[in-house]
Design a protein around this motif. Sequence first.
Motif, PDB file in Angstrom:
ATOM      1  N   THR A 182     -13.547   4.943  -6.472  1.00 26.61           N
ATOM      2  CA  THR A 182     -14.218   3.655  -6.297  1.00 26.61           C
ATOM      3  C   THR A 182     -14.411   3.258  -4.832  1.00 26.61           C
ATOM      4  O   THR A 182     -15.187   2.354  -4.549  1.00 26.61           O
ATOM      5  N   LYS A 183     -13.670   3.900  -3.940  1.00 29.00           N
ATOM      6  CA  LYS A 183     -13.692   3.556  -2.508  1.00 29.00           C
ATOM      7  C   LYS A 183     -13.175   2.136  -2.253  1.00 29.00           C
ATOM      8  O   LYS A 183     -13.458   1.527  -1.241  1.00 29.00           O
ATOM      9  N   VAL A 184     -12.418   1.601  -3.215  1.00 32.13           N
ATOM     10  CA  VAL A 184     -11.793   0.292  -3.075  1.00 32.13           C
ATOM     11  C   VAL A 184     -10.307   0.527  -2.812  1.00 32.13           C
ATOM     12  O   VAL A 184      -9.669   1.283  -3.538  1.00 32.13           O
ATOM     13  N   PRO A 185      -9.743  -0.082  -1.770  1.00 25.43           N
ATOM     14  CA  PRO A 185      -8.323   0.129  -1.480  1.00 25.43           C
ATOM     15  C   PRO A 185      -7.431  -0.218  -2.676  1.00 25.43           C
ATOM     16  O   PRO A 185      -7.707  -1.163  -3.426  1.00 25.43           O
ATOM     17  N   LYS A 186      -6.358   0.548  -2.829  1.00 26.02           N
ATOM     18  CA  LYS A 186      -5.414   0.363  -3.942  1.00 26.02           C
ATOM     19  C   LYS A 186      -4.890  -1.064  -4.011  1.00 26.02           C
ATOM     20  O   LYS A 186      -4.739  -1.619  -5.089  1.00 26.02           O
TER      21      LYS A 186
ATOM     22  N   TYR B 289      -6.300  -3.870  -3.141  1.00 24.59           N
ATOM     23  CA  TYR B 289      -7.286  -4.820  -3.653  1.00 24.59           C
ATOM     24  C   TYR B 289      -7.524  -4.635  -5.153  1.00 24.59           C
ATOM     25  O   TYR B 289      -7.641  -5.618  -5.886  1.00 24.59           O
ATOM     26  N   SER B 290      -7.594  -3.401  -5.612  1.00 18.91           N
ATOM     27  CA  SER B 290      -7.803  -3.185  -7.047  1.00 18.91           C
ATOM     28  C   SER B 290      -6.590  -3.652  -7.846  1.00 18.91           C
ATOM     29  O   SER B 290      -6.731  -4.252  -8.905  1.00 18.91           O
TER      30      SER B 290
ATOM     31  N   ASP C 231       0.831  -1.208   0.000  1.00 25.97           N
ATOM     32  CA  ASP C 231       0.000   0.000   0.000  1.00 25.97           C
ATOM     33  C   ASP C 231       0.866   1.258   0.000  1.00 25.97           C
ATOM     34  O   ASP C 231       0.563   2.227  -0.699  1.00 25.97           O
TER      35      ASP C 231
ATOM     36  N   THR D 219      -6.606  -7.440  -7.896  1.00 19.56           N
ATOM     37  CA  THR D 219      -7.640  -7.922  -8.811  1.00 19.56           C
ATOM     38  C   THR D 219      -7.152  -7.866 -10.246  1.00 19.56           C
ATOM     39  O   THR D 219      -7.316  -8.830 -11.008  1.00 19.56           O
TER      40      THR D 219
ATOM     41  N   GLU E 181      -8.702   4.993  -6.068  1.00 13.12           N
ATOM     42  CA  GLU E 181      -9.177   4.637  -4.732  1.00 13.12           C
ATOM     43  C   GLU E 181     -10.229   5.623  -4.239  1.00 13.12           C
ATOM     44  O   GLU E 181     -11.227   5.224  -3.636  1.00 13.12           O
TER      45      GLU E 181
END
Length: 150
Positions: A28-32, A34-35, A12, A38, A25
């Motif tokens: 999308t409000k998705v942590p870096k 996790y994206s 991170d 993915t 981030e």
Amino acid sequence: MEQVQPYINQLDAKLSTFPSLKKLEEVTKVPKVYSTATIAVILLISTLVDLYAPLVSNVYILAYPIIRALDLATSSSAATDELKSWVSYFALFAVEATIEPYLAPSVPFFYFIKVVVFSYLFIPETGGIKLVHGLIASQVPTLIKPLKTE
């Protein structure tokens, strides 16, 4: 999960150096982490099982280099050496794209190998593109000299 957390924090921190991932981030409000994970898993699965591998590998291979080269070309203090390196990168990609139809059917895991090689080239920490640029730049005069007519 506690054993993995230090690695996630380290990743991170590294990903926080990329402004585009910070924006992603925020939107999308998705942590870096996790994206990014993915995208890495999709890329890995796609290239290993040959599921949309040509498209996915080319998008991966071209997205960052195009953004970086355009950023350098439009900046007022463009680093010409780095811009020359990106030109070498795109020249190498053009050569690879030309021979890909002949290699892809006969080389197992071709797209996975392609992603690994081009990742080595464009990830700044590896210095791969500078090495290749040095090799290409040293050979260009010897290749062009016979073509010149007097």
